[in-house]
Design an enzyme around this catalytic site. Structure first.
Site, short mmCIF file in Angstrom:
data_model
loop_
_atom_site.label_atom_id
_atom_site.label_comp_id
_atom_site.label_asym_id
_atom_site.label_seq_id
_atom_site.Cartn_x
_atom_site.Cartn_y
_atom_site.Cartn_z
N LYS A 148 67.41 47.20 100.21
CA LYS A 148 67.86 47.88 101.43
C LYS A 148 67.05 49.16 101.65
O LYS A 148 66.64 49.46 102.77
CB LYS A 148 69.36 48.19 101.31
N GLN B 133 77.81 50.15 97.87
CA GLN B 133 77.54 48.80 97.39
C GLN B 133 78.75 48.26 96.63
O GLN B 133 79.31 48.93 95.76
CB GLN B 133 76.29 48.80 96.48
N ASP C 201 78.32 48.71 107.40
CA ASP C 201 78.66 47.42 106.78
C ASP C 201 79.68 46.65 107.63
O ASP C 201 79.83 45.44 107.46
CB ASP C 201 79.28 47.65 105.40
N1 GUN Z 1 77.98 43.39 98.10
C1 GUN Z 1 77.63 42.14 98.46
N2 GUN Z 1 77.28 42.12 99.77
C2 GUN Z 1 77.42 43.36 100.22
C3 GUN Z 1 77.21 43.96 101.50
O1 GUN Z 1 76.83 43.32 102.49
N3 GUN Z 1 77.45 45.29 101.57
C4 GUN Z 1 77.91 46.01 100.52
N4 GUN Z 1 78.15 47.29 100.70
N5 GUN Z 1 78.12 45.48 99.32
C5 GUN Z 1 77.88 44.17 99.19
#
Ligand code: GUN
Length: 291
Positions: free
Chosen positions: A52, A96, A119
């Site tokens: 990311k 995350q 998100d």
């Molecule tokens: N863990 C797995 N997928 C995601 C996501 O799209 N965003 C976040 N913050 N954590 C995750």
């Protein structure tokens, strides 16, 4: 044999469009910024977060990672989020998941300012999505919609079967696909661990979306001839022939399913690049709203 849906290529196209919006913002003195919080040292989470941040850098966006030990208290994490909510450099905040078990995930998500919730996990955004109101859409579901759209897949009237009922993928992607919209207007069935005859459902799918969290959950005998298959799974399979000691596999048995499907996403290189791209998309939108 199925054709591949090239997630990297479609992601590159969307990122190209984002680039010009970012350049416009920068001319006004605004650099879209994403704050990333990583708790603990789970290798998969580290790898996602790195991806990311790299994507942000490639588009000239700002990102700031805060990496915290797994032992951090919930109060400390809440205090960090409160400070990020107030930080004008950060237009988006991403914590995350999953978080360590002593931390209440819902409490953390609810502490994020909905305006910075890129998100789309905050109940305000999840609720707005359900009601069809303008909001940040969760990245993986929105990325799947974009993959279908860019691949020319007609969702209107299609039989869609979703495997998995998670808050991050299953529930929201089902919702987005039955909405009165394009893409959307599908007839959606959600299957999960308590589904009695999984194969009876999957065999009816024109579009099969697999987010089951387990490798080889779907095999060729479970797929209708000509179906479109979206594989959301990321599983690390131990493999001594690889330098890293593992290989990545989705939730779909690729070799047997690709003999039946008309279109299929590979793992890696399918859904993953789109998830990251839609995160950038939401962060740019958040920065535009701040003008
Ligand atoms: N863990 C797995 N997928 C995601 C996501 O799209 N965003 C976040 N913050 N954590 C995750």
């Amino acid at each position: 044999m199925a054709n591949l849906i090239d997630g990297k290529k479609i992601a590159a196209k969307v990122r190209e469009e984002l680039k010009s919006r970012i350049d416009k913002l920068k001319k006004k003195g605004i650099t879209p910024g994403l704050g990333v919080v990583l708790v603990g040292d789970d290798p998969a989470s580290i790898s996602y977060v790195t991806g990311k941040e790299r994507a942000c850098a490639e588009l000239g966006m700002f990102s700031r990672e805060t990496r915290l030990p797994a032992e951090i208290t919930q109060e400390e994490l809440l205090a960090l989020i409160a400070s990020m909510n107030e930080d004008p450099q950060l237009h988006g905040i991403l914590v995350q998941l999953p978080l360590p078990r002593h931390i209440d995930e819902q409490k953390i998500i609810m502490a994020i300012d909905p305006k910075k919730d890129v998100d789309g996990f905050h109940p305000v955004n999840a609720g707005k999505m359900l009601l069809g109101q303008d909001c940040y859409l969760p990245c993986t579901p929105n990325g799947i919609l974009k993959l279908l759209e860019e691949s020319g897949v007609e969702t209107g009237g299609a039989e869609v079967v979703v495997l998995g009922r998670s808050n991050i993928v299953g529930k929201p992607v089902a919702n987005l696909l039955f909405r009165k919209a394009n893409p959307g207007n599908s007839t959606v069935t959600i299957c999960h661990t308590a589904t009695r005859d999984l194969k009876a459902h999957t065999l009816r799918a024109d579009i099969l979306i697999v987010a089951a969290g387990r490798a080889r959950t779907v095999t060729g005998d479970m797929v209708k001839e000509g179906a479109v298959v979206i594989d959301v799974g990321v599983n690390r399979i131990p493999d001594d022939s690889k330098k890293r000691g593992y290989r990545l596999e989705g939730d779909v048995d690729f070799s047997s399913v690709s003999e039946k499907a008309s279109l299929i996403t590979p793992v890696p290189g399918g859904v993953g690049p789109m998830t990251i791209t839609m995160l950038l998309f939401n962060t740019v939108a958040a920065a535009e709203k701040s003008v």
